[in-house]
Design a protein around this motif. Structure first.
Motif, PDB file in Angstrom:
ATOM      1  N   THR A   1      -0.730 -13.481 -36.213  1.00 48.17           N
ATOM      2  CA  THR A   1       0.437 -12.831 -35.532  1.00 48.17           C
ATOM      3  C   THR A   1       0.152 -12.891 -33.905  1.00 48.17           C
ATOM      4  O   THR A   1      -1.044 -12.591 -33.641  1.00 48.17           O
ATOM      5  CB  THR A   1       1.017 -11.441 -35.690  1.00 48.17           C
ATOM      6  OG1 THR A   1      -0.138 -10.707 -35.560  1.00 48.17           O
ATOM      7  CG2 THR A   1       1.575 -11.377 -37.390  1.00 48.17           C
ATOM      8  N   GLY A   2       1.000 -13.019 -33.216  1.00 50.35           N
ATOM      9  CA  GLY A   2       0.889 -13.157 -31.748  1.00 50.35           C
ATOM     10  C   GLY A   2       1.978 -12.826 -31.014  1.00 50.35           C
ATOM     11  O   GLY A   2       3.404 -12.760 -31.516  1.00 50.35           O
ATOM     12  N   SER A   3       2.025 -12.246 -29.806  1.00 50.06           N
ATOM     13  CA  SER A   3       3.214 -11.750 -29.086  1.00 50.06           C
ATOM     14  C   SER A   3       2.918 -12.025 -27.526  1.00 50.06           C
ATOM     15  O   SER A   3       1.926 -12.125 -27.107  1.00 50.06           O
ATOM     16  CB  SER A   3       3.607 -10.344 -29.502  1.00 50.06           C
ATOM     17  OG  SER A   3       2.465  -9.456 -28.869  1.00 50.06           O
ATOM     18  N   ALA A   4       4.236 -12.112 -26.681  1.00 49.88           N
ATOM     19  CA  ALA A   4       3.884 -12.367 -25.233  1.00 49.88           C
ATOM     20  C   ALA A   4       5.235 -11.482 -24.531  1.00 49.88           C
ATOM     21  O   ALA A   4       6.338 -11.532 -25.390  1.00 49.88           O
ATOM     22  CB  ALA A   4       3.934 -13.471 -24.940  1.00 49.88           C
ATOM     23  N   LEU A   5       4.906 -10.804 -23.479  1.00 41.44           N
ATOM     24  CA  LEU A   5       5.953 -10.148 -22.684  1.00 41.44           C
ATOM     25  C   LEU A   5       6.089 -10.369 -21.247  1.00 41.44           C
ATOM     26  O   LEU A   5       4.721 -10.727 -20.660  1.00 41.44           O
ATOM     27  CB  LEU A   5       5.653  -8.457 -22.776  1.00 41.44           C
ATOM     28  CG  LEU A   5       5.926  -8.033 -24.207  1.00 41.44           C
ATOM     29  CD1 LEU A   5       5.451  -6.674 -24.177  1.00 41.44           C
ATOM     30  CD2 LEU A   5       7.336  -7.789 -24.475  1.00 41.44           C
ATOM     31  N   PRO A   6       7.058 -10.518 -20.809  1.00 38.47           N
ATOM     32  CA  PRO A   6       7.032 -10.972 -19.226  1.00 38.47           C
ATOM     33  C   PRO A   6       6.302  -9.869 -18.552  1.00 38.47           C
ATOM     34  O   PRO A   6       6.000  -9.051 -18.808  1.00 38.47           O
ATOM     35  CB  PRO A   6       8.721 -10.865 -18.929  1.00 38.47           C
ATOM     36  CG  PRO A   6       9.335 -10.855 -20.032  1.00 38.47           C
ATOM     37  CD  PRO A   6       8.382 -10.354 -21.262  1.00 38.47           C
ATOM     38  N   GLY A   7       6.063 -10.272 -17.345  1.00 38.06           N
ATOM     39  CA  GLY A   7       5.092  -9.486 -16.261  1.00 38.06           C
ATOM     40  C   GLY A   7       5.941  -8.095 -15.829  1.00 38.06           C
ATOM     41  O   GLY A   7       5.108  -7.291 -15.334  1.00 38.06           O
ATOM     42  N   THR A   8       7.192  -8.175 -15.659  1.00 41.94           N
ATOM     43  CA  THR A   8       7.769  -7.197 -15.147  1.00 41.94           C
ATOM     44  C   THR A   8       8.575  -6.094 -16.075  1.00 41.94           C
ATOM     45  O   THR A   8       9.292  -6.632 -16.915  1.00 41.94           O
ATOM     46  CB  THR A   8       9.013  -7.615 -14.194  1.00 41.94           C
ATOM     47  OG1 THR A   8       8.554  -8.655 -13.191  1.00 41.94           O
ATOM     48  CG2 THR A   8       9.790  -6.603 -13.396  1.00 41.94           C
ATOM     49  N   VAL A   9       8.089  -4.717 -15.795  1.00 42.67           N
ATOM     50  CA  VAL A   9       8.630  -3.735 -16.504  1.00 42.67           C
ATOM     51  C   VAL A   9       9.933  -3.071 -15.924  1.00 42.67           C
ATOM     52  O   VAL A   9       9.648  -3.020 -14.864  1.00 42.67           O
ATOM     53  CB  VAL A   9       7.818  -2.470 -17.077  1.00 42.67           C
ATOM     54  CG1 VAL A   9       8.316  -1.662 -17.941  1.00 42.67           C
ATOM     55  CG2 VAL A   9       6.498  -3.285 -17.687  1.00 42.67           C
ATOM     56  N   VAL A  10      11.040  -2.771 -16.522  1.00 43.35           N
ATOM     57  CA  VAL A  10      12.236  -2.110 -15.879  1.00 43.35           C
ATOM     58  C   VAL A  10      12.572  -0.922 -16.684  1.00 43.35           C
ATOM     59  O   VAL A  10      12.761  -1.033 -17.837  1.00 43.35           O
ATOM     60  CB  VAL A  10      13.158  -3.244 -15.518  1.00 43.35           C
ATOM     61  CG1 VAL A  10      14.703  -1.993 -14.906  1.00 43.35           C
ATOM     62  CG2 VAL A  10      13.005  -4.290 -14.899  1.00 43.35           C
ATOM     63  N   SER A  11      12.107   0.419 -16.100  1.00 44.66           N
ATOM     64  CA  SER A  11      12.359   1.516 -16.701  1.00 44.66           C
ATOM     65  C   SER A  11      13.897   1.743 -16.510  1.00 44.66           C
ATOM     66  O   SER A  11      14.540   1.310 -15.943  1.00 44.66           O
ATOM     67  CB  SER A  11      11.678   2.665 -16.114  1.00 44.66           C
ATOM     68  OG  SER A  11      12.289   3.027 -14.932  1.00 44.66           O
ATOM     69  N   ASN A  12      14.312   2.967 -17.370  1.00 41.10           N
ATOM     70  CA  ASN A  12      15.646   3.279 -17.422  1.00 41.10           C
ATOM     71  C   ASN A  12      16.089   3.744 -16.040  1.00 41.10           C
ATOM     72  O   ASN A  12      17.075   3.683 -15.510  1.00 41.10           O
ATOM     73  CB  ASN A  12      15.838   4.365 -18.394  1.00 41.10           C
ATOM     74  CG  ASN A  12      15.941   3.610 -19.896  1.00 41.10           C
ATOM     75  OD1 ASN A  12      15.870   2.510 -19.974  1.00 41.10           O
ATOM     76  ND2 ASN A  12      15.871   4.671 -20.945  1.00 41.10           N
TER      77      ASN A  12
END
Ligand code: ACO
Length: 324
Positions: free
Chosen positions: A9-20
């Motif tokens: 298994t593998g995954s990837a997320l974009p570089g930018t986190v946006v909090s609530n």
């Protein structure tokens, strides 16, 4: 008998986190409202240069590394997405080009949030009917690009990301739920529910990409009923009891849907993998992202009995039982 094994298994997320909190500065909403109604605390949003294909490629590379395989060994790439890079060709072919395994089968499936379940069932069937030995199954999305950022009832719910699995055919497996691999899968669709969850654009209607539209309360009601029903079907097909399931990896739409579905099946909350707080709803990416997260943090181990389930626009829904 033949059985399809999950090899990595593998995954990837974009570089930018946006909090609530950050979102609340732009949209008329609050951290309290979002957490209470959905369990979401943050989401990842794709930036410049990040697309469904780039996220999918990174997730696929991580899954291949986890399986100890080279891309050249792959016979089949099935990519689930509702947010392709282009109307055509399939985003799977961009991933294929990036991985350098041109020549193998590569195509997309569109079943929105249950796309990964449809993709895994497609790959499983194709491997079992002799179309190849090894497959990459990917769920990848950039839903941030089809959201109406003026509509607070939908834009707070979604995020971007990708997850992938490597499958391999075992042509000489023992039958039964104790043998590793995909044990049973069920899929459904109900086109009568189109207007509850859809995108109001497309090449053949408006010639635009369009924005996501959802009647959240009605979707919620259908989701719990449909998911509980398909989970019972898979449990019956596999000849197991719900207590034997080690982990449920649900589509991460809303913490309240996860809780209500688990309660209906009398599955304790500790057995349900929850990542919606971190990733929000990443549509077709959410199940493989959650699966990879729980394997990497050591919760899901070899030999565990794992139920994947999802429901999405269409409506479409499905579940798959896998012995790791
Ligand atoms: N911030 C603050 N207030 C809001 C927001 C927001 N982001 N969005 C809506 N509200 C307000 C509404 O305007 C409404 O106000 P009113 O009472 O003054 O009219 C109030 O909150 C309640 O709105 P409801 O829509 O009734 O809220 P509900 O409790 O049903 O929660 C939600 C909404 C979170 C969308 C819920 O219905 C849900 O999760 N539904 C399922 C959606 C889902 O999971 N979809 C995905 C499944 S398929 C797929 O993944 C594509």
């Amino acid at each position: 008998m033949t059985r399809t094994l999950l090899r990595g298994t593998g995954s990837a997320l974009p570089g930018t986190v946006v909090s609530n909190h950050e979102l609340a500065a732009r949209v008329d909403t609050s951290d309290e409202w979002i957490v209470e109604r959905t369990g979401i605390r943050q989401r990842y949003i794709a930036g410049e240069g990040e697309t469904t294909a780039t996220l999918a490629t990174e997730a696929a590379r991580n899954a291949l590394a986890d399986a100890g395989m080279d891309a050249s060994e792959i016979d089949l790439i099935v990519l689930a997405t509702a947010t392709p890079d282009n109307t055509f060709p399939a985003t799977a072919t961009k991933v294929q080009q990036a991985l350098g395994c041109n020549g193998c089968i590569a195509f997309d499936v569109a079943a929105v949030c249950s796309g990964f379940l449809y993709a895994i069932a497609t790959a499983d069937s194709m491997l079992k009917t002799g179309m190849g030995q090894k497959a990459l199954v990917i769920g990848a999305e950039t839903f941030s690009r089809i959201l109406d950022w003026e509509d607070r009832t939908t834009c707070v719910l979604f995020g971007d990301g990708a997850g992938a699995v490597v499958l391999e055919l075992d042509a000489d497996a023992a039958a039964g739920p104790d043998t590793p691999g995909i044990i049973a899968t069920r899929l459904h669709a109900d086109g009568a529910q189109h207007d509850l969850l859809y995108v109001d654009g497309g090449p053949s209607t408006t010639q635009t990409v369009g924005h996501l539209r959802m009647k959240g309360r009605e979707v919620f009601r259908h989701a719990v009923v449909n998911l509980a029903s398909v989970l019972h079907e898979v449990i019956d097909d596999a000849g197991i009891s719900a207590e034997q399931i080690d982990w449920v990896v649900p589509h991460q739409a809303n913490k309240r849907i996860l809780d209500a579905t688990a309660r209906k099946l009398r599955i304790p909350a500790e057995k349900v993998i929850v990542t919606v707080d971190q990733h929000a709803n990443t549509s077709a990416a959410s199940v493989p992202l959650a699966l990879d997260t729980a394997r990497r943090d050591g919760r899901i181990k070899a030999g565990d009995l794992v139920m994947l389930e999802a429901m999405g626009g269409g409506f479409t829904w499905g579940a798959s039982l896998i012995r790791m």
